[in-house]
Design a protein around this motif. Structure first.
Motif, PDB file in Angstrom:
ATOM      1  N   VAL A 147       0.859  -1.189   0.000  1.00  0.00           N
ATOM      2  CA  VAL A 147       0.000   0.000   0.000  1.00  0.00           C
ATOM      3  C   VAL A 147       0.893   1.235   0.000  1.00  0.00           C
ATOM      4  O   VAL A 147       1.766   1.381   0.858  1.00  0.00           O
ATOM      5  CB  VAL A 147      -0.925   0.020   1.228  1.00  0.00           C
ATOM      6  N   THR A 148       0.679   2.121  -0.959  1.00  0.00           N
ATOM      7  CA  THR A 148       1.438   3.369  -1.037  1.00  0.00           C
ATOM      8  C   THR A 148       0.544   4.534  -0.654  1.00  0.00           C
ATOM      9  O   THR A 148      -0.563   4.681  -1.169  1.00  0.00           O
ATOM     10  CB  THR A 148       2.014   3.580  -2.443  1.00  0.00           C
ATOM     11  N   VAL A 149       1.048   5.350   0.256  1.00  0.00           N
ATOM     12  CA  VAL A 149       0.300   6.494   0.778  1.00  0.00           C
ATOM     13  C   VAL A 149       1.050   7.770   0.415  1.00  0.00           C
ATOM     14  O   VAL A 149       2.235   7.911   0.744  1.00  0.00           O
ATOM     15  CB  VAL A 149       0.131   6.404   2.311  1.00  0.00           C
ATOM     16  N   LEU A 150       0.369   8.678  -0.259  1.00  0.00           N
ATOM     17  CA  LEU A 150       0.924   9.990  -0.563  1.00  0.00           C
ATOM     18  C   LEU A 150       0.423  10.945   0.522  1.00  0.00           C
ATOM     19  O   LEU A 150      -0.772  11.201   0.637  1.00  0.00           O
ATOM     20  CB  LEU A 150       0.462  10.434  -1.948  1.00  0.00           C
ATOM     21  N   ASP A 151       1.339  11.436   1.331  1.00  0.00           N
ATOM     22  CA  ASP A 151       0.992  12.221   2.517  1.00  0.00           C
ATOM     23  C   ASP A 151       1.259  13.698   2.260  1.00  0.00           C
ATOM     24  O   ASP A 151       2.397  14.148   2.297  1.00  0.00           O
ATOM     25  CB  ASP A 151       1.807  11.707   3.706  1.00  0.00           C
ATOM     26  N   LEU A 152       0.184  14.451   2.031  1.00  0.00           N
ATOM     27  CA  LEU A 152       0.276  15.896   1.848  1.00  0.00           C
ATOM     28  C   LEU A 152      -0.132  16.641   3.118  1.00  0.00           C
ATOM     29  O   LEU A 152      -0.474  17.823   3.073  1.00  0.00           O
ATOM     30  CB  LEU A 152      -0.603  16.354   0.676  1.00  0.00           C
ATOM     31  N   SER A 153      -0.124  15.960   4.239  1.00  0.00           N
ATOM     32  CA  SER A 153      -0.555  16.585   5.490  1.00  0.00           C
ATOM     33  C   SER A 153       0.630  17.105   6.283  1.00  0.00           C
ATOM     34  O   SER A 153       1.780  16.766   6.010  1.00  0.00           O
ATOM     35  CB  SER A 153      -1.358  15.592   6.327  1.00  0.00           C
ATOM     36  N   ARG A 154       0.327  17.903   7.295  1.00  0.00           N
ATOM     37  CA  ARG A 154       1.369  18.451   8.150  1.00  0.00           C
ATOM     38  C   ARG A 154       0.813  18.649   9.560  1.00  0.00           C
ATOM     39  O   ARG A 154      -0.366  18.498   9.792  1.00  0.00           O
ATOM     40  CB  ARG A 154       1.891  19.781   7.592  1.00  0.00           C
TER      41      ARG A 154
END
Length: 418
Positions: A19-26
């Motif tokens: 599973v690949t997760v693109l994390d644009l959070s902060r």
């Protein structure tokens, strides 16, 4: 210092391997969610702003210490929520940066973001645009107030949410006592709970995706989560129409069930039934309390709280904390210490459960992280990567996405990547 990341090929697959997760959070809610996914084996790509990165990189002191004992550039706050991730810097305000995010989305299963409502649409990176690009994508948007409702455009911060969501109305000492008034919880529980609820929602959406091929949008709000986590207090209000107040360290329905002071510190006494109360009275040297009509049953003790609690406080003050805890634990009367963090991490049970983990970091050999509490028998949590330096894996990730060294350098020359 050389990147000390271990050889990952030798590690067994985790529960979320593949599973690949693109994390644009902060900050915290989103990174807490993605760190949990990463701990469980997901490949998490942390997308950060060039130059500054995640806000919490600058939220210090304290900072990680270098081998020489000096402060590094890595804030402890950031280190607590970003292990097992790789960092890439991308300027999404740049058209080439937006194209780069779309390219990464094609390789991803999940995208997590906590931009203000509508912000990503300005860059063509909103949920609907990304689902049109990849229909099986799971998009989790985390905001203070959600994508709908009159507060949707407001920024949401944990402290304010604890107040607005009712938690501070039931946390703190009673108004009529010294120090009375609303209190926030000592850690950002609205953020942390939202991160965990988001993790649960993502896993459910991935299960649906695996069954149907269909992605979906998850709309998570800190205020929703705070209201939900009122739990029994929220249920009490809905059943009675009566709003509960602050009780400090006492319990509205059980006595004695609160903090008391010993001769050398505080302890928790949590008597849950009349038999336990009788045992406590024996230990306290006052067996007559258990047969006193004022204190016979819990309901009696609640009615006569103001008489009983000072009597108990006077007795417990005479001996050190461990004197009482040893006897109470032997008699199976619920109790507990109130530990500071020195005592927490020195506690033999905490140590036996492996709740701290050393990790090699590019800037220090001193990094210790608080472990993930999830204990899985077949696919245990792995600590594969320390929290990344800003942009540490940019070239590695772009190479995996199929870009040539010349294309990567062109993006760097344009300021698209750091």
């Amino acid at each position: 210092m050389q990147d000390p990341t271990p050889t990952l090929a030798a590690l067994p697959p985790g529960a979320l391997s593949g599973v690949t997760v693109l994390d644009l959070s902060r900050v915290l809610a989103g990174p807490w969610c993605t760190q949990t996914l990463a701990d469980l084996g997901a490949n998490v790509i942390k997308v950060e702003r060039p130059d500054s990165g995640d806000d919490t990189r600058a939220w210090g002191p304290p900072y990680l210490k270098t081998p020489g004992g000096e402060d590094s550039s890595e804030a402890a706050y950031f280190l607590g929520a970003n292990r097992n991730k790789r960092s890439i810097t991308v300027d999404i305000a740049h058209p080439e940066g937006q194209a780069l995010i779309r390219r990464l989305v094609l390789q991803a299963d999940v995208l997590v973001e906590n931009f203000k409502v509508g912000d990503l649409a300005r860059y063509g990176l909103d949920a609907q645009a990304l689902l049109a690009l990849k229909p099986g994508l799971v998009v989790c948007s985390i905001t203070g107030f959600g994508q709908t409702g009159p507060y949707r455009d407001r920024a949401g911060y944990d402290y304010a949410i604890q107040g607005m969501g009712g938690l501070m109305s039931v946390t703190g000492e009673r108004d009529d006592l010294p120090g009375g008034g609303p209190q926030k919880v000592g850690v950002a529980v609205a953020d942390l709970f939202t991160g965990l609820y988001s993790t649960v929602a993502i896993l459910a959406a991935l299960r649906h995706r695996d069954l149907t091929g269909q992605g979906q949008v998850i709309d998570m709000a800190l205020l929703d989560t705070q209201v939900a986590m009122l739990a029994n207090l929220g249920s009490n209000y809905l059943c009675t129409g009566k709003a509960p107040g602050r009780m400090g360290n006492a319990h509205a329905n059980i006595v004695p069930y609160q903090v008391f002071e010993s001769s050398d510190g505080h302890l928790i006494l949590a008597v849950g039934n009349d038999k336990q109360f009788a045992k406590f009275c024996e230990i306290a040297g006052h067996p007559e309390w258990a047969t006193d009509p004022r204190f016979l049953r819990n309901a009696d003790r609640v009615h006569h709280r103001a008489e009983l609690v000072p009597l108990i406080a006077e007795v417990l003050r005479r001996q050190p904390r461990q004197h009482w805890l040893g006897q109470l634990e032997a008699a199976k009367v619920p109790c507990g210490a109130i530990n500071n963090l020195d005592e927490v991490f020195a506690d033999p049970q905490v140590q036996a459960r492996g709740m701290t983990v050393p990790m090699a970091h590019p800037l220090s050999d001193r990094l210790q992280v608080v472990a993930n509490p999830i204990k899985l028998s077949a696919t245990p949590v792995q600590y594969r990567r320390p929290p990344p330096l800003l942009g540490q894996h940019t070239e590695e990730l772009l190479s995996e996405a199929g870009l040539s060294p010349a294309e990567v350098q062109a993006l760097r020359d344009q300021g698209v990547i750091g």
